[in-house]
Enzyme design. Structure first.
Site, PDB file in Angstrom:
ATOM      1  N   SER A 256       0.882  -1.221   0.113  1.00 23.40           N
ATOM      2  CA  SER A 256      -0.014   0.207   0.060  1.00 23.40           C
ATOM      3  C   SER A 256       1.081   1.359   0.189  1.00 23.40           C
ATOM      4  O   SER A 256       0.780   1.797  -1.084  1.00 23.40           O
ATOM      5  CB  SER A 256      -0.923   0.143   1.345  1.00 23.40           C
ATOM      6  OG  SER A 256      -1.942  -1.071   0.844  1.00 23.40           O
ATOM      7  N   GLY A 257       1.549   1.397   1.183  1.00 21.92           N
ATOM      8  CA  GLY A 257       2.507   2.749   1.067  1.00 21.92           C
ATOM      9  C   GLY A 257       3.831   2.298   1.013  1.00 21.92           C
ATOM     10  O   GLY A 257       4.802   3.265   1.004  1.00 21.92           O
TER      11      GLY A 257
ATOM     12  N   GLY B  70       1.105   3.993   4.368  1.00 23.75           N
ATOM     13  CA  GLY B  70      -0.138   3.585   3.830  1.00 23.75           C
ATOM     14  C   GLY B  70      -1.178   2.987   4.766  1.00 23.75           C
ATOM     15  O   GLY B  70      -0.735   2.247   5.830  1.00 23.75           O
TER      16      GLY B  70
ATOM     17  N   GLY C 231      -1.292  -1.129   5.073  1.00 26.85           N
ATOM     18  CA  GLY C 231      -0.354  -1.912   6.133  1.00 26.85           C
ATOM     19  C   GLY C 231      -0.582  -1.578   7.406  1.00 26.85           C
ATOM     20  O   GLY C 231      -0.383  -2.262   8.437  1.00 26.85           O
TER      21      GLY C 231
ATOM     22  N   TYR D 259      -0.476   3.323  15.518  1.00 28.18           N
ATOM     23  CA  TYR D 259      -0.349   4.272  16.875  1.00 28.18           C
ATOM     24  C   TYR D 259       0.114   5.743  16.370  1.00 28.18           C
ATOM     25  O   TYR D 259       1.032   5.750  15.331  1.00 28.18           O
ATOM     26  CB  TYR D 259       0.430   3.592  17.929  1.00 28.18           C
ATOM     27  CG  TYR D 259       1.866   4.254  17.706  1.00 28.18           C
ATOM     28  CD1 TYR D 259       2.327   5.080  18.362  1.00 28.18           C
ATOM     29  CD2 TYR D 259       2.843   3.518  16.929  1.00 28.18           C
ATOM     30  CE1 TYR D 259       3.560   5.533  18.311  1.00 28.18           C
ATOM     31  CE2 TYR D 259       4.191   3.893  17.025  1.00 28.18           C
ATOM     32  CZ  TYR D 259       4.371   4.792  17.434  1.00 28.18           C
ATOM     33  OH  TYR D 259       5.839   5.336  17.444  1.00 28.18           O
TER      34      TYR D 259
ATOM     35  N   TYR E 214       6.721  -2.313  13.283  1.00 25.26           N
ATOM     36  CA  TYR E 214       8.102  -2.179  13.168  1.00 25.26           C
ATOM     37  C   TYR E 214       8.821  -3.413  12.995  1.00 25.26           C
ATOM     38  O   TYR E 214       9.616  -3.895  13.642  1.00 25.26           O
ATOM     39  CB  TYR E 214       8.599  -1.497  14.554  1.00 25.26           C
ATOM     40  CG  TYR E 214       8.253  -0.059  14.983  1.00 25.26           C
ATOM     41  CD1 TYR E 214       7.547   0.747  13.799  1.00 25.26           C
ATOM     42  CD2 TYR E 214       8.448   0.632  16.179  1.00 25.26           C
ATOM     43  CE1 TYR E 214       7.280   2.204  14.022  1.00 25.26           C
ATOM     44  CE2 TYR E 214       8.116   1.957  16.101  1.00 25.26           C
ATOM     45  CZ  TYR E 214       7.482   2.437  15.222  1.00 25.26           C
ATOM     46  OH  TYR E 214       7.151   3.983  15.676  1.00 25.26           O
TER      47      TYR E 214
HETATM   48  C1  FAD Z   1       8.445   7.237   8.080  1.00 25.91           C
HETATM   49  C2  FAD Z   1       7.788   6.130   8.898  1.00 25.91           C
HETATM   50  C3  FAD Z   1       6.855   6.398   9.942  1.00 25.91           C
HETATM   51  C4  FAD Z   1       6.177   5.697  10.475  1.00 25.91           C
HETATM   52  N1  FAD Z   1       5.342   6.133  11.608  1.00 25.91           N
HETATM   53  C5  FAD Z   1       4.648   5.234  12.332  1.00 25.91           C
HETATM   54  C6  FAD Z   1       3.840   5.660  13.332  1.00 25.91           C
HETATM   55  O1  FAD Z   1       3.825   6.871  14.032  1.00 25.91           O
HETATM   56  N2  FAD Z   1       2.852   4.579  13.879  1.00 25.91           N
HETATM   57  C7  FAD Z   1       2.879   3.458  13.547  1.00 25.91           C
HETATM   58  O2  FAD Z   1       2.106   2.372  13.978  1.00 25.91           O
HETATM   59  N3  FAD Z   1       3.796   3.083  12.507  1.00 25.91           N
HETATM   60  C8  FAD Z   1       4.557   3.719  12.232  1.00 25.91           C
HETATM   61  N4  FAD Z   1       5.507   3.375  10.893  1.00 25.91           N
HETATM   62  C9  FAD Z   1       5.509   2.082  10.681  1.00 25.91           C
HETATM   63  C10 FAD Z   1       4.154   1.756   9.593  1.00 25.91           C
HETATM   64  O3  FAD Z   1       2.810   1.807  10.346  1.00 25.91           O
HETATM   65  C11 FAD Z   1       4.185   0.269   9.060  1.00 25.91           C
HETATM   66  O4  FAD Z   1       5.519   0.222   8.290  1.00 25.91           O
HETATM   67  C12 FAD Z   1       3.129  -0.050   8.019  1.00 25.91           C
HETATM   68  O5  FAD Z   1       3.295  -1.382   7.906  1.00 25.91           O
HETATM   69  C13 FAD Z   1       3.336   0.534   6.882  1.00 25.91           C
HETATM   70  O6  FAD Z   1       2.264   0.385   6.152  1.00 25.91           O
HETATM   71  P1  FAD Z   1       2.434   0.513   4.543  1.00 25.91           P
HETATM   72  O7  FAD Z   1       1.084   0.233   3.929  1.00 25.91           O
HETATM   73  O8  FAD Z   1       2.840   1.947   4.073  1.00 25.91           O
HETATM   74  O9  FAD Z   1       3.366  -0.460   4.139  1.00 25.91           O
HETATM   75  P2  FAD Z   1       3.646  -1.717   3.152  1.00 25.91           P
HETATM   76  O10 FAD Z   1       4.961  -1.990   2.885  1.00 25.91           O
HETATM   77  O11 FAD Z   1       2.990  -1.461   1.927  1.00 25.91           O
HETATM   78  O12 FAD Z   1       2.924  -2.737   3.931  1.00 25.91           O
HETATM   79  C14 FAD Z   1       3.499  -3.278   5.128  1.00 25.91           C
HETATM   80  C15 FAD Z   1       2.932  -4.593   5.360  1.00 25.91           C
HETATM   81  O13 FAD Z   1       1.465  -4.635   5.449  1.00 25.91           O
HETATM   82  C16 FAD Z   1       1.117  -5.374   4.309  1.00 25.91           C
HETATM   83  N5  FAD Z   1      -0.084  -4.701   3.567  1.00 25.91           N
HETATM   84  C17 FAD Z   1       0.059  -3.661   2.936  1.00 25.91           C
HETATM   85  N6  FAD Z   1      -1.059  -3.334   2.326  1.00 25.91           N
HETATM   86  C18 FAD Z   1      -2.065  -4.212   2.592  1.00 25.91           C
HETATM   87  C19 FAD Z   1      -3.190  -4.616   1.995  1.00 25.91           C
HETATM   88  N7  FAD Z   1      -4.101  -3.749   1.485  1.00 25.91           N
HETATM   89  N8  FAD Z   1      -3.822  -5.629   2.621  1.00 25.91           N
HETATM   90  C20 FAD Z   1      -3.173  -6.514   3.341  1.00 25.91           C
HETATM   91  N9  FAD Z   1      -1.934  -6.262   3.548  1.00 25.91           N
HETATM   92  C21 FAD Z   1      -1.454  -5.111   3.314  1.00 25.91           C
HETATM   93  C22 FAD Z   1       2.097  -5.580   3.240  1.00 25.91           C
HETATM   94  O14 FAD Z   1       2.191  -6.570   2.621  1.00 25.91           O
HETATM   95  C23 FAD Z   1       3.168  -5.628   4.393  1.00 25.91           C
HETATM   96  O15 FAD Z   1       3.427  -6.901   5.045  1.00 25.91           O
HETATM   97  C24 FAD Z   1       6.265   4.303  10.229  1.00 25.91           C
HETATM   98  C25 FAD Z   1       7.102   3.894   9.110  1.00 25.91           C
HETATM   99  C26 FAD Z   1       7.680   4.757   8.464  1.00 25.91           C
HETATM  100  C27 FAD Z   1       8.732   4.421   7.356  1.00 25.91           C
END
Ligand code: FAD
Ligand code: NAG
Ligand code: NAG
Ligand code: NAG
Ligand code: NAG
Ligand code: NAG
Length: 537
Positions: free
Chosen positions: A110-111, A179, A182, A189, A476
């Site tokens: 997603s993100g 995103g 995820g 949080y 994390y």
């Molecule tokens: C700059 C930064 C700041 C952050 N700040 C916080 C914070 O304040 N609080 C917090 O809780 N976390 C924080 N995080 C961590 C973040 O919540 C996790 O990395 C989260 O998994 C990211 O989701 P994503 O969709 O962007 O990532 P992705 O890499 O796209 O996905 C992460 C995981 O979720 C799965 N996934 C993604 N989309 C879906 C979907 N649609 N359906 C099912 N599974 C899916 C993926 O396969 C993967 O296992 C931060 C991370 C970064 C890099």
């Protein structure tokens, strides 16, 4: 040699071509996969517009654009055979059906913020289902709810809520490019956690695509699955298409502050005190600590701790509360800034005070670096000697981000088993340790050394952190807490990391998995395996 980012794609394209052309059988299979996609997708939104294969000129660009950690992006992991940048829910459904039929693994992105890159890397032939384009947000102030698609970012959600109301908000992450797909499924949080809990504590419905390509909602997936995708990592159960959330109320003006204190200014004593005070403060106050090593003189370093606060109210009341509950910090009126809630989201994300809230609509993370992240939960106060151990490790490492987030408040009121997210009462705070480095500090070639530094720091903190199990935060992601190379077929290995991430909820998660995805189609190095039959007896 300093490999600049611009030289990297050439190498990577070479890698990906060698994958798609391995044997003629593979390419026949791949062609059949592509044909299958067009058969199964809604003809009104051509899936051809969504399919990127290594021969498309934007393949590598899109692959890299939504990959947030340069360590995982630039390691030599194989590229996917295709990226499906879904433009319609049926594209995601078709990807599941056809990948399953033709034997490709699906990685859902997603993100792209996964710290270990599990959303965009795999050692077996795989496709990336990229949800980034499905990012509509439908806010309804009358019912105080919103439907949010998986590809939307936290920043977009904050912005769209603020467009319609100045007294509503939503509790999710500090980062604004995360995103929703995820982020929520691992808990989610942010600075409203002590008042309103996690994102998932405010999710009331969801649309999920299962391993048969069906779209389920809360009613049709059933309460067990709905329980599991809130905190258990949806990626083990299906594909989140969208979440329905309950908005929360925020005052028209909130207050933020940043108070820096170096070791020489008594930071150790203050942090020691913070551990006892911050988890017990009124729910409206959230004070994150951000210690960082800084240069002090030409050869020496010290640590400066930022006390980074958010208050759901105005300065007068905050000053009164702080003067009675935490006078040691010495918060002054001039440290405080009043602003609207949405403005506070960009302040808490680390943008400068004058930044326009339009920055919330920037969907892609810029300024990426190489990093290795770990997390810890603390149930008892770290003694001063332990804090000194932490400061020393941080100064030795040099480039490291540490964030200490207070629990208590609403987090304590919600039971461990209410959702799959188990880290609730009993925790004083949760800590992130992120070792960072850049291209000029060795880039990918220096990865092993920096990963080892993160492990050293983690070992040094073991006497003070939670133990048996040493709990970890799924969002994390850290493969060091245990990983399963064969993707969830060894239940005992999965139980090890599963217990650290999900505590007592792990077995129930495995039971839900056995129900909704018994063939273990949705899997990765840290997914939840189906509960083996013998374990149910
Ligand atoms: C700059 C930064 C700041 C952050 N700040 C916080 C914070 O304040 N609080 C917090 O809780 N976390 C924080 N995080 C961590 C973040 O919540 C996790 O990395 C989260 O998994 C990211 O989701 P994503 O969709 O962007 O990532 P992705 O890499 O796209 O996905 C992460 C995981 O979720 C799965 N996934 C993604 N989309 C879906 C979907 N649609 N359906 C099912 N599974 C899916 C993926 O396969 C993967 O296992 C931060 C991370 C970064 C890099
Ligand atoms: C192609 O696959 C078929 C069945 O999967 C197998 O019998 C055949 O030997 C394979 N051919 C090559 C060239 O790998
Ligand atoms: C990818 O390339 C193929 C073949 O050139 C083309 O038909 C298709 O439209 C391209 N896909 C996208 C999303 O541009
Ligand atoms: C640097 O260290 C010296 C000696 O410990 C101390 O006196 C001084 O205040 C420090 N400076 C800063 C900016 O922390
Ligand atoms: C923050 O911005 C506001 C107006 O945008 C300004 O009045 C105020 O002085 C700024 N405060 C700081 C600490 O920069
Ligand atoms: C990215 O880094 C550059 C250079 O360090 C800086 O000017 C810019 O403000 C940063 N952007 C963000 C969004 O942090």
């Amino acid at each position: 040699m300093k490999a600049s980012i611009s030289t990297i794609p050439i190498v990577l394209i070479f890698v990906s071509l060698s994958i798609s052309l391995t044997t003629s059988n593979d390419s026949v299979n791949f062609d059949n996969f592509l044909r299958c996609l067009s058969v199964h997708a809604n003809p009104l939104v051509p899936i051809a517009d969504a399919i990127l294969t290594p021969t498309n000129s934007s393949f590598e660009y899109i692959y890299q654009l939504r990959a947030s950690n340069l360590r995982t992006l630039l390691s030599s992991t194989p590229r996917p055979v295709a990226i499906i940048t879904a433009l319609h829910p049926s594209h995601a459904q078709a990807t599941v059906v056809c990948a399953k039929h033709h034997g490709f693994q699906v990685r859902i992105r997603s993100g792209g913020h996964d710290f270990e890159g599990l959303s965009y890397t795999s050692d077996v032939p795989f496709v990336i289902l990229d949800m980034f384009n499905l990012h509509s947000i439908d806010v309804d102030i009358e019912s105080e709810t919103a439907w949010v698609q998986a590809g939307a970012t936290t920043g977009e959600l904050y912005y769209r809520i603020a467009e319609k109301s100045k007294v509503h908000g939503f509790p999710s992450g500090f980062g604004t490019t995360i995103g929703i797909g995820g982020h929520f499924s691992g808990g989610g949080y942010g600075f409203l956690m002590r008042k309103y809990g996690l994102s998932i504590d405010n999710v009331i419905d969801a649309e999920l695509i299962d391993a048969n390509g069906r779209i389920l909602n809360r009613e049709s997936m059933g309460e067990d699955v709905f329980w599991a995708i809130r905190g258990g990592g949806a990626t083990s159960f299906g594909i989140i298409l969208s979440w329905r959330v309950k908005l929360v109320r925020v005052p028209p003006r909130v207050t933020v502050f940043t108070v820096p204190r170096t070791l020489e200014q008594g930071a150790t004593e203050l942090v020691y005190r913070w551990q006892q005070v911050a988890p017990k403060l009124p729910k409206d106050i959230f004070i994150r600590l951000q210690p960082q090593p800084i240069k002090n003189g030409s050869n020496s370093r010290t640590v400066r701790v930022l006390f980074f606060g958010h208050f759901l109210g105005q300065t007068d009341r905050l000053m009164r509360l702080m003067n009675t509950k935490f006078p040691e910090l010495g918060l002054e009126r001039s440290d405080c800034l009043e602003m609207s809630w949405v403005e506070s989201t960009i302040y808490m994300a680390g943008f400068r005070n004058e930044t326009s809230i339009d920055v919330l609509l920037d969907r892609v993370r810029v300024n990426r670096s190489f990093s290795k992240t770990k997390s810890d939960y603390y149930k008892t106060v770290i003694p001063k000697q332990g804090l000194e151990t932490l400061w020393k490790a941080m100064m030795d490492i040099g480039d490291i981000m540490v964030q200490m987030n207070p629990y208590g408040g609403r987090m304590k009121e919600i039971s461990e088993s209410e959702t799959a997210f188990a880290h609730r009462g009993g925790n004083l705070f949760m800590v992130l340790y992120m070792v960072l480095w850049s291209e000029s500090e060795g880039g990918i070639d220096a990865a092993a050394r920096h990963v080892e530094l993160s492990r050293m720091l983690y070992r040094a903190m073991a006497p003070y952190a939670s133990s048996n199990p040493r709990e970890a935060f799924l969002n994390y992601r850290d493969l060091d807490v245990g990983s399963e190379e064969s993707f969830g077929t060894d239940f005992e290995v999965a139980k090890e990391y599963g217990t650290k991430y999900f505590g007592n909820n792990f077995l129930r998660l495995a039971g839900v998995k056995a129900m909704i995805d018994p063939e273990n189609f949705f899997k990765n190095e840290q997914s939840i395996p189906p509960l083996p039959m013998r374990a149910t007896q």
